[in-house]
Design an enzyme around this catalytic site. Sequence first.
Site, PDB file in Angstrom:
ATOM      1  N   CYS A   2       0.831  -1.203   0.000  1.00  0.00           N
ATOM      2  CA  CYS A   2       0.000   0.000   0.000  1.00  0.00           C
ATOM      3  C   CYS A   2       0.874   1.266   0.000  1.00  0.00           C
ATOM      4  CB  CYS A   2      -0.951   0.086   1.188  1.00  0.00           C
ATOM      5  SG  CYS A   2      -2.058  -1.303   1.306  1.00  0.00           S
ATOM      6  N   ARG A  27       3.939  -0.202  -4.780  1.00  0.00           N
ATOM      7  CA  ARG A  27       3.661  -0.735  -3.448  1.00  0.00           C
ATOM      8  C   ARG A  27       2.330  -1.479  -3.383  1.00  0.00           C
ATOM      9  NH1 ARG A  27       6.883   1.713   0.494  1.00  0.00           N
ATOM     10  NH2 ARG A  27       5.449   0.958   2.061  1.00  0.00           N
ATOM     11  N   TRP A  76      -2.712  -2.686  -1.723  1.00  0.00           N
ATOM     12  CA  TRP A  76      -2.353  -4.097  -1.893  1.00  0.00           C
ATOM     13  C   TRP A  76      -3.207  -4.828  -0.870  1.00  0.00           C
ATOM     14  CZ3 TRP A  76      -0.276  -8.180   0.917  1.00  0.00           C
ATOM     15  CH2 TRP A  76       0.240  -9.239   0.171  1.00  0.00           C
ATOM     16  N   ASN A 102      -1.873   1.910   5.806  1.00  0.00           N
ATOM     17  CA  ASN A 102      -0.985   0.863   5.321  1.00  0.00           C
ATOM     18  C   ASN A 102      -0.616   0.013   6.536  1.00  0.00           C
ATOM     19  OD1 ASN A 102       1.011  -0.692   4.175  1.00  0.00           O
ATOM     20  ND2 ASN A 102       2.544   0.946   4.162  1.00  0.00           N
ATOM     21  N   GLY A 103      -0.669  -1.316   6.394  1.00  0.00           N
ATOM     22  CA  GLY A 103      -0.324  -2.201   7.507  1.00  0.00           C
ATOM     23  C   GLY A 103      -1.463  -3.166   7.787  1.00  0.00           C
ATOM     24  N   GLU A 488      17.891 -17.617  -6.795  1.00  0.00           N
ATOM     25  CA  GLU A 488      17.535 -16.259  -7.223  1.00  0.00           C
ATOM     26  C   GLU A 488      17.073 -16.246  -8.684  1.00  0.00           C
ATOM     27  OE1 GLU A 488      16.824 -13.751  -5.682  1.00  0.00           O
ATOM     28  OE2 GLU A 488      16.954 -12.093  -7.075  1.00  0.00           O
ATOM     29  N   LYS A 492      13.389 -14.907  -9.921  1.00  0.00           N
ATOM     30  CA  LYS A 492      13.217 -13.838 -10.905  1.00  0.00           C
ATOM     31  C   LYS A 492      12.309 -14.312 -12.036  1.00  0.00           C
ATOM     32  CE  LYS A 492      14.378 -10.581  -9.267  1.00  0.00           C
ATOM     33  NZ  LYS A 492      14.615 -10.974  -7.968  1.00  0.00           N
ATOM     34  N   GLU A 495       8.542 -14.668 -10.681  1.00  0.00           N
ATOM     35  CA  GLU A 495       7.791 -13.480 -10.295  1.00  0.00           C
ATOM     36  C   GLU A 495       7.524 -12.549 -11.463  1.00  0.00           C
ATOM     37  OE1 GLU A 495       9.802 -11.271  -7.180  1.00  0.00           O
ATOM     38  OE2 GLU A 495      11.712 -11.464  -8.166  1.00  0.00           O
ATOM     39  N   HIS A 511      16.710 -37.138  -6.497  1.00  0.00           N
ATOM     40  CA  HIS A 511      16.019 -37.716  -5.338  1.00  0.00           C
ATOM     41  C   HIS A 511      14.516 -37.501  -5.431  1.00  0.00           C
ATOM     42  CE1 HIS A 511      19.705 -38.858  -3.334  1.00  0.00           C
ATOM     43  NE2 HIS A 511      20.208 -37.698  -3.723  1.00  0.00           N
ATOM     44  N   LYS A 610       6.192  -4.095  -3.410  1.00  0.00           N
ATOM     45  CA  LYS A 610       7.624  -3.860  -3.230  1.00  0.00           C
ATOM     46  C   LYS A 610       8.070  -4.047  -1.793  1.00  0.00           C
ATOM     47  CE  LYS A 610      11.678  -2.583  -4.578  1.00  0.00           C
ATOM     48  NZ  LYS A 610      12.408  -3.662  -5.261  1.00  0.00           N
TER      49      LYS A 610
HETATM   50  C1  F6R Z   1      12.109 -10.446  -5.105  1.00  0.00           C
HETATM   51  C2  F6R Z   1      11.988  -9.437  -4.071  1.00  0.00           C
HETATM   52  C3  F6R Z   1      11.611  -9.879  -2.712  1.00  0.00           C
HETATM   53  C4  F6R Z   1      12.405  -9.100  -1.641  1.00  0.00           C
HETATM   54  C5  F6R Z   1      11.875  -9.463  -0.256  1.00  0.00           C
HETATM   55  C6  F6R Z   1      12.640  -8.761   0.844  1.00  0.00           C
HETATM   56  O1  F6R Z   1      12.469  -9.893  -6.329  1.00  0.00           O
HETATM   57  O2  F6R Z   1      12.166  -8.270  -4.315  1.00  0.00           O
HETATM   58  O3  F6R Z   1      11.763 -11.244  -2.546  1.00  0.00           O
HETATM   59  O4  F6R Z   1      13.754  -9.420  -1.754  1.00  0.00           O
HETATM   60  O5  F6R Z   1      10.515  -9.116  -0.174  1.00  0.00           O
HETATM   61  O6  F6R Z   1      12.516  -7.373   0.736  1.00  0.00           O
HETATM   62  P1  F6R Z   1      13.501  -6.409   1.489  1.00  0.00           P
HETATM   63  O7  F6R Z   1      14.862  -6.605   0.923  1.00  0.00           O
HETATM   64  O8  F6R Z   1      12.955  -5.032   1.239  1.00  0.00           O
HETATM   65  O9  F6R Z   1      13.472  -6.786   2.943  1.00  0.00           O
END
Ligand code: F6R
Length: 615
Positions: A2, A27, A76, A102-103, A488, A492, A495, A511, A610
Site C-alpha cells: 500500500c 507498493r 495491496w 498501510n499495515g 535467485e 526472478k 515473479e 532424489h 515492493k
Molecule cells: C524479489 C523481491 C523480494 C524481496 C523481499 C525482501 O524480487 O524483491 O523477494 O527481496 O521481499 O525485501 P527487502 O529486501 O525489502 O526486505
Amino acid sequence: MCGIVGYIGEGSACDVLIDGLSRLEYRGYDSAGIAVRNSDGVIKVVRAKGRLKALEDKIASSGGVEGTSGIGHTRWATHGEPSEYNAHPHTSYGGTVTGVHNGIIENYLELREKLTRHGFSFRSDTDTETAIDLVEYYLMKYRGGPADAIAKAMVRIRGSYALALMFSDEPDRIWVARKDSPIIIGTADGESYIASDVPAILKYTRDVYYIGNLEIACIEAGKAVFYNIDGELIEKEPVHITWDADSAEKGGFEHFMIKEIHEESRVVNDTLNSVIKGENGKYIDLSAAGISDSYIKNISRITIAACGSAYHVGINLQYVMEDLARIPVRVEFASEFRYRKPVLDSDELFIVISQSGETADSLAALREAKKQGVNTLGIVNVVGSSIAREADSVFYTLAGPEIAVATTKAYAAQLAAGYVLSIQFAKVRGTINEDEYVRLISELQTIPEKIQSILRNKDRIQYFAAKYSNAHDVFFIGRGIDYAMALEGSLKMKEVSYIHSEAYAAAELKHGTISLIEDGTLVIGILTQPGLFEKTLSNLVECKSRGAFLMAIAPESREDISAYVDLVELIPDIDSHFTGSLDVVPMQLLGYYLGVARGFDVDKPRNLAKSVTVE
Ligand code: F6R
C-alpha cells in the site's frame, strides 16, 4: 504494501496526489482512491478498483476534484478482496474522520465487536475501517481533539499501521500516526506532503521528516508538529535528501526493471567504494558501519535473517563467509526465525539483510535478536528505514531507490556488501594473509566492469527469451554458491514471467524431482565453481538423457561446456567466491525478457508489492 500520499498547501491536491500515487504504485495496485477537501470544507472521495488509470478516468468523469488538501492511497489487499468497496480512503461511520492506512490491524475483529456494541456498522471488509471508526469513537466519547483520539486508538490497536487522517472539523490539517509501517513528511514553502516513500514527493521537496514508531504528526501547510503517544511534543530535524530524483525515473528505459539492471555496475561500484580505501595498498574500512577489529574478533558465529531475494543473498554469503573467514554461518527465513524460539550465542552476530528496511518479518527477527542481547547489523538500502534505525550498526548499500517490484540492483549491492564483510572478517581473524586480502579486494573491484560486459551482450538473452517464452516448467540447478544463484534465478523467472520454475541443489534433483523432466523441459545449470563443475555437468547430462533442453551459465574459461549443452551464457572469469555478482545478471535479464515477451507488466507483477510490511 500500500502507498499513501497526502498534501496540504495552495496547489491542486488532486494533481499532487495522483502524481505521488503514480510513483508509489509499485507498493500495491489492486485499487486506488483519493479524498480531497474543497473550499467549502466538503471532503469528496473517489475510489476505483484496479490500476491508478481507472481512478484517473473516474475522477475525470466525475467532473474533477477541487481542493488544496487531501490524502490518497494505492492498495495491496490484505483484508477484503480488491474492489472499489474496499478501496481507501474510508470514512468513519459518523462521517467525522476520513483516512487511509498501510499495515495490518491484527485485532480488527475484536475492535469491530467493540464498535458494534457502541452502535457502529461497517461499510467494507477491511481492517482499516475499524481503526478509523475507533478514532471517531474516542473523538466523540472524550471530546479531547484529534491528537487525543488518535493516541487512545493507538493504545487499543494491535498490529502495524501508517495512518493519514482528515477530520471534518479540522479543515487546515492532516494527521498522521505510525507503528511499524513507513511514512514520511516533507515540507516546503507553504506546502506539506505525506508519503510512504521519498520518491513520491521528491519532485516537490527534499526536506523530509521521518516519523518514529508510536508517534503522531499534525501537518499544516508548510509545517509539521510531532507528538509521542502521551501527547508530548517531540522536536525533529528534517533530513535533506541528497539523491537525485532522476534515479526514481525510467531515464529512457522501457521499464524500471531493465533500467535498474543497467545500474548494477554503478551501485556495486558505489557500495564497494564506500568502504574500500587507500590509493596504493587498498584496505577495507568498516568504521562507518560501526564495525571495529575487536568487534570482528569477538564473533563466535553469525546468523543471517532475511526474506525473498535478500534471503538468497544470505545463502550465498553463507558459502563465502564460511569459506573465507571460517565463521559458522546459518541463514534463516526471517518469518521462521521470529517464531521458533531461536537459541542465539551471546557473542553471535545477527545480520539482517533488507532493501526496504521495512519488511515486517525481517524487522521482527531483528527485534527478537536484540531482545536476546546479541550484536545486530543491518545491510539496508533505505536510509532512515526501521531496520536501519533499530539495528546496532548499519552497512548501507548504495543502490538508490529501487522502483521495480522485483529486486535487481539492490540484490547486487547486498551481495557486494556481504563480500566486503567476508573479506574483512577473514583478514581480521587471520584466515587469509595480506596478499590474499589485497588480491580479493582487487577482484571485487573488477565486478562493475564485468557486469557491463555481460550487459553488452544482452541481445542473446533477449533472443533466447523470445524463443522460449512458451516454456511451462523450468529448473535451475547448481551446487554451492551456484545453488544460491539458482534460487535467485528461479525467483526472478517466476515473479516476472509467471513461468513455473524451481531451483535445486543439482544433486538433489535425482532424489525425486527428476521425474518431472520430459522432452523439451528447460534446465538451466549454473557451473561457476571449479571443484563442482564436472559434478553439476553430470547432473545436467542426466537431465538431457531424459529429453531436457539444457542451458548453462559458466565462466569464459569453461567454454568447452558448449559441447554438452544446447545453449551457453558465458560470464567473465572472476574469483569463484564472487561469481554470483556476474551470473545473476543473465538470469535477471532472462526473467525480464520472458516477462516482456509474454506481455506482462514486469515492473508490477501480479499479486506482489515492493515493500512487504505485513507478516
Ligand atoms: C524479489 C523481491 C523480494 C524481496 C523481499 C525482501 O524480487 O524483491 O523477494 O527481496 O521481499 O525485501 P527487502 O529486501 O525489502 O526486505
